[in-house]
Design a protein around this motif. Sequence first.
Motif, PDB file in Angstrom:
ATOM      1  N   PHE A  70      13.873  11.527  41.904  1.00 36.37           N
ATOM      2  CA  PHE A  70      12.762  11.242  41.005  1.00 36.37           C
ATOM      3  C   PHE A  70      11.953  10.120  41.625  1.00 36.37           C
ATOM      4  O   PHE A  70      12.465   9.018  41.832  1.00 36.37           O
ATOM      5  N   SER A  71      10.702  10.391  41.956  1.00 37.19           N
ATOM      6  CA  SER A  71       9.842   9.405  42.593  1.00 37.19           C
ATOM      7  C   SER A  71       9.089   8.620  41.539  1.00 37.19           C
ATOM      8  O   SER A  71       8.727   9.141  40.486  1.00 37.19           O
ATOM      9  N   LEU A  72       8.851   7.370  41.872  1.00 39.68           N
ATOM     10  CA  LEU A  72       8.132   6.484  40.970  1.00 39.68           C
ATOM     11  C   LEU A  72       6.880   5.970  41.670  1.00 39.68           C
ATOM     12  O   LEU A  72       6.793   4.808  42.042  1.00 39.68           O
ATOM     13  N   PRO A  73       5.901   6.841  41.868  1.00 37.68           N
ATOM     14  CA  PRO A  73       4.713   6.404  42.599  1.00 37.68           C
ATOM     15  C   PRO A  73       3.878   5.468  41.747  1.00 37.68           C
ATOM     16  O   PRO A  73       3.865   5.544  40.521  1.00 37.68           O
ATOM     17  N   SER A  74       3.193   4.559  42.427  1.00 41.16           N
ATOM     18  CA  SER A  74       2.279   3.698  41.681  1.00 41.16           C
ATOM     19  C   SER A  74       1.020   4.496  41.389  1.00 41.16           C
ATOM     20  O   SER A  74       0.487   5.179  42.244  1.00 41.16           O
ATOM     21  N   ASP A  75       0.565   4.427  40.179  1.00 41.70           N
ATOM     22  CA  ASP A  75      -0.601   5.191  39.758  1.00 41.70           C
ATOM     23  C   ASP A  75      -1.764   4.232  39.590  1.00 41.70           C
ATOM     24  O   ASP A  75      -1.828   3.466  38.638  1.00 41.70           O
ATOM     25  N   SER A  76      -2.691   4.273  40.518  1.00 44.85           N
ATOM     26  CA  SER A  76      -3.852   3.389  40.442  1.00 44.85           C
ATOM     27  C   SER A  76      -4.946   3.993  39.567  1.00 44.85           C
ATOM     28  O   SER A  76      -5.965   3.370  39.350  1.00 44.85           O
ATOM     29  N   ARG A  77      -4.699   5.211  39.071  1.00 51.45           N
ATOM     30  CA  ARG A  77      -5.664   5.941  38.254  1.00 51.45           C
ATOM     31  C   ARG A  77      -6.980   6.185  38.993  1.00 51.45           C
ATOM     32  O   ARG A  77      -8.016   6.341  38.394  1.00 51.45           O
ATOM     33  N   ARG A  78      -6.919   6.210  40.300  1.00 53.36           N
ATOM     34  CA  ARG A  78      -8.102   6.497  41.093  1.00 53.36           C
ATOM     35  C   ARG A  78      -8.113   7.961  41.482  1.00 53.36           C
ATOM     36  O   ARG A  78      -7.076   8.568  41.716  1.00 53.36           O
ATOM     37  N   THR A  79      -9.276   8.524  41.563  1.00 55.41           N
ATOM     38  CA  THR A  79      -9.454   9.873  42.060  1.00 55.41           C
ATOM     39  C   THR A  79     -10.146   9.758  43.407  1.00 55.41           C
ATOM     40  O   THR A  79     -11.219   9.168  43.507  1.00 55.41           O
ATOM     41  N   PHE A  80      -9.507  10.268  44.448  1.00 52.25           N
ATOM     42  CA  PHE A  80     -10.080  10.201  45.775  1.00 52.25           C
ATOM     43  C   PHE A  80     -10.971  11.415  45.998  1.00 52.25           C
ATOM     44  O   PHE A  80     -10.578  12.539  45.710  1.00 52.25           O
ATOM     45  N   ILE A  81     -12.148  11.174  46.497  1.00 50.14           N
ATOM     46  CA  ILE A  81     -13.120  12.242  46.681  1.00 50.14           C
ATOM     47  C   ILE A  81     -13.500  12.323  48.156  1.00 50.14           C
ATOM     48  O   ILE A  81     -13.918  11.335  48.750  1.00 50.14           O
ATOM     49  N   TRP A  82     -13.310  13.516  48.717  1.00 50.53           N
ATOM     50  CA  TRP A  82     -13.751  13.786  50.067  1.00 50.53           C
ATOM     51  C   TRP A  82     -14.917  14.764  49.953  1.00 50.53           C
ATOM     52  O   TRP A  82     -14.777  15.835  49.407  1.00 50.53           O
ATOM     53  N   ARG A  83     -16.062  14.354  50.434  1.00 53.54           N
ATOM     54  CA  ARG A  83     -17.240  15.192  50.232  1.00 53.54           C
ATOM     55  C   ARG A  83     -18.172  15.143  51.428  1.00 53.54           C
ATOM     56  O   ARG A  83     -18.183  14.185  52.181  1.00 53.54           O
ATOM     57  N   ALA A  84     -18.934  16.195  51.528  1.00 50.36           N
ATOM     58  CA  ALA A  84     -19.993  16.251  52.543  1.00 50.36           C
ATOM     59  C   ALA A  84     -21.215  15.501  52.006  1.00 50.36           C
ATOM     60  O   ALA A  84     -21.394  15.397  50.789  1.00 50.36           O
ATOM     61  N   PRO A  85     -22.029  14.985  52.878  1.00 48.53           N
ATOM     62  CA  PRO A  85     -23.238  14.295  52.399  1.00 48.53           C
ATOM     63  C   PRO A  85     -24.077  15.213  51.512  1.00 48.53           C
ATOM     64  O   PRO A  85     -24.246  16.399  51.790  1.00 48.53           O
TER      65      PRO A  85
END
Length: 136
Positions: free
Chosen positions: A8-23
Motif C-alpha cells: 500500500f503506497s502512501l504518495p504525497s498528494d499535492s493536489r496539482r494537475t500536471f498538464i503537458w500541452r502543445a503551444p
Amino acid sequence: MFSDESRFSLPSDSRRTFIWRAPGTRYCQENTIERYRYGGAGWLVWGGIILDSRTDLHVQSVTMTGHIYRDVILQPHVHLFRAAMGAEFLFMDDNVRPHRASIVDECVQSEDITRMYWPVYSPDLNAIEHVWYMLA
C-alpha cells in the motif's frame, strides 16, 4: 493456508494537475494527465487465512526479500499453523520471486511444509486476493 502480501503506497498528494500541452492548446481536456508518483513511503501488509481462522496482519515498511520472508513470515507465522494442522497442512503463497528464494525453499523443506505451485499473480486461484481488492 492461503497467504499473500500487498503493498500500500502512501504518495504525497499535492493536489496539482500536471498538464503537458502543445503551444496554443491551453487547458484542453485531452492534454490533462493526472500523475501519481509511488516512490515515497509505503507499507507491505501480509496476511494468511486457513479454515475458520486467520493470522494477524503483519505490517512492515521494507521491501520483501527472501530473508525477510523466511525470518518474519514463515518462521513466526506459518510454522505455528503447520504445527497445529499436522500432516494435512498445505501452504499456498503467490509464487513471487522472494517466495522462491533458495533460503525459503530450504526453510520450507526443513519444516516439512507442503506447498502448492501455480502461476505468479493468479488472483482467481488465491482467496486472499479478494480481501486485498476490498481493502484497496
